[in-house]
Motif scaffolding. Structure first.
Motif, short mmCIF file in Angstrom:
data_model
loop_
_atom_site.label_atom_id
_atom_site.label_comp_id
_atom_site.label_asym_id
_atom_site.label_seq_id
_atom_site.Cartn_x
_atom_site.Cartn_y
_atom_site.Cartn_z
N ASP A 131 4.73 45.50 41.08
CA ASP A 131 5.60 45.68 39.59
C ASP A 131 6.67 43.75 40.57
N VAL A 132 6.25 43.33 38.53
CA VAL A 132 7.71 41.88 39.02
C VAL A 132 8.69 42.45 39.75
N PRO A 133 9.68 42.34 40.14
CA PRO A 133 10.87 42.30 40.38
C PRO A 133 11.99 42.10 39.01
N VAL A 134 13.20 43.01 38.87
CA VAL A 134 14.09 42.62 37.98
C VAL A 134 15.23 42.39 38.90
N GLY A 170 15.41 35.46 41.02
CA GLY A 170 15.30 34.67 39.37
C GLY A 170 14.70 34.37 38.90
N ASP A 171 14.00 33.31 39.10
CA ASP A 171 13.37 31.89 38.47
C ASP A 171 11.70 32.79 37.79
N GLY A 172 12.43 32.81 36.12
CA GLY A 172 11.07 33.97 35.74
C GLY A 172 11.02 35.38 35.74
N GLY A 187 16.66 33.18 35.97
CA GLY A 187 16.82 31.02 36.98
C GLY A 187 16.74 30.49 35.59
N GLU A 188 16.63 30.77 34.66
CA GLU A 188 17.00 30.02 33.45
C GLU A 188 18.91 29.97 32.71
#
Length: 257
Positions: A131-134, A170-172, A187-188
């Motif tokens: 999974d992509v982390p949150v 948290g970037d992306g 990140g933004e």
């Protein structure tokens, strides 16, 4: 992807936005779950969390009552240990440590120490199988608006360092805050937060120059700076603005000459 359910408490207000967000997390197919931030001591809210499935562990992002008041009762309802960085908010569980990894409900949860809003603030990087982390940010980064540097233990210096930590983590990636909607790119959002904080510091410096005074945390100076820098804020959040000014003045007082 990680199964995320938001259970929003019915406690809206100037500081809680549309209400405190409790999170129920599990890997797909997992019978058990993790709860992050029990929220206020409201029986219906806590019953919903307890009914989400066997709760393995309850995690707390920071000490404020809108996140912790229901902790003891949720522990009673589920038997799950409640873990927080501050031992005062632990129930049947050990204090959280920055850098710690927790494995529960088929997920990996990495604990990030992110002080600043409060001294005990932590965030969680949550990763499911393949999974992509949150990233759960508590009140360190909100879904809208800005975060107060809360008395008596908030620190702007710590907060800016924590923004650096969250930008890297948290970037992306999606950010899940304690109040307000999810952030598509944490990140933004962090970069916007940092720019806002630095802009406010410049405004405080200008106010001090106009007042002809050095940085200090005495009551009269804080109130004078609030009147200039935060003149347009709603009265309902004026106290929070003052807390941030006290933190800004402390930061400037400790800055190298």
């Amino acid at each position: 992807m990680t199964d995320v359910t938001v259970v929003r408490a019915d406690n809206p207000g100037p500081m809680t936005l549309d209400g405190t967000r409790s999170y129920v997390l599990r890997a797909p197919g997992s019978a058990s779950c993790v709860v992050v931030d029990p929220g206020p001591d409201v029986e219906g809210h806590l019953a919903t969390l307890a009914g989400a499935g066997p709760v393995e562990v309850v995690l707390v992002t920071h000490r404020h009552a809108d996140h912790t008041a229901g902790s003891a009762r949720l522990h009673e309802l589920t038997g799950a240990p409640v873990r927080a960085a501050d031992p005062a908010h632990c129930h049947g569980g050990e204090p959280l440590r920055g850098g710690e990894r927790i494995d529960a409900a088929g997920l990996r949860l990495d604990v990030l120490a992110t002080p600043g809003h409060t001294a005990d603030s932590v965030s969680f990087v949550v990763t499911g199988p393949d999974d992509v982390p949150v990233v759960l940010t508590g009140d360190t980064v909100l879904g809208r608006g800005t975060t107060v540097i809360a008395e008596p233990d908030g620190s702007l210096r710590d907060y800016l360092a924590s923004l650096d930590v969250l930008e890297r983590a948290g970037d992306g990636r999606v950010g899940l805050p304690g109040h307000g909607p999810a952030l598509d790119d944490l990140g933004e959002a962090v970069r916007a937060y940092r720019a806002h904080r630095l802009e406010r510091l410049d405004q405080v410096r200008a106010a001090l120059a106009g007042l002809g005074r050095d940085p200090s945390t005495d009551d009269d100076l804080a109130d004078a700076v609030v009147a200039q820098v935060y003149a347009d804020v709603d009265p309902s959040v004026r106290r929070a603005a003052r807390q941030s000014v006290v933190a800004q003045l402390a930061y400037l007082a400790d800055a190298p000459a």
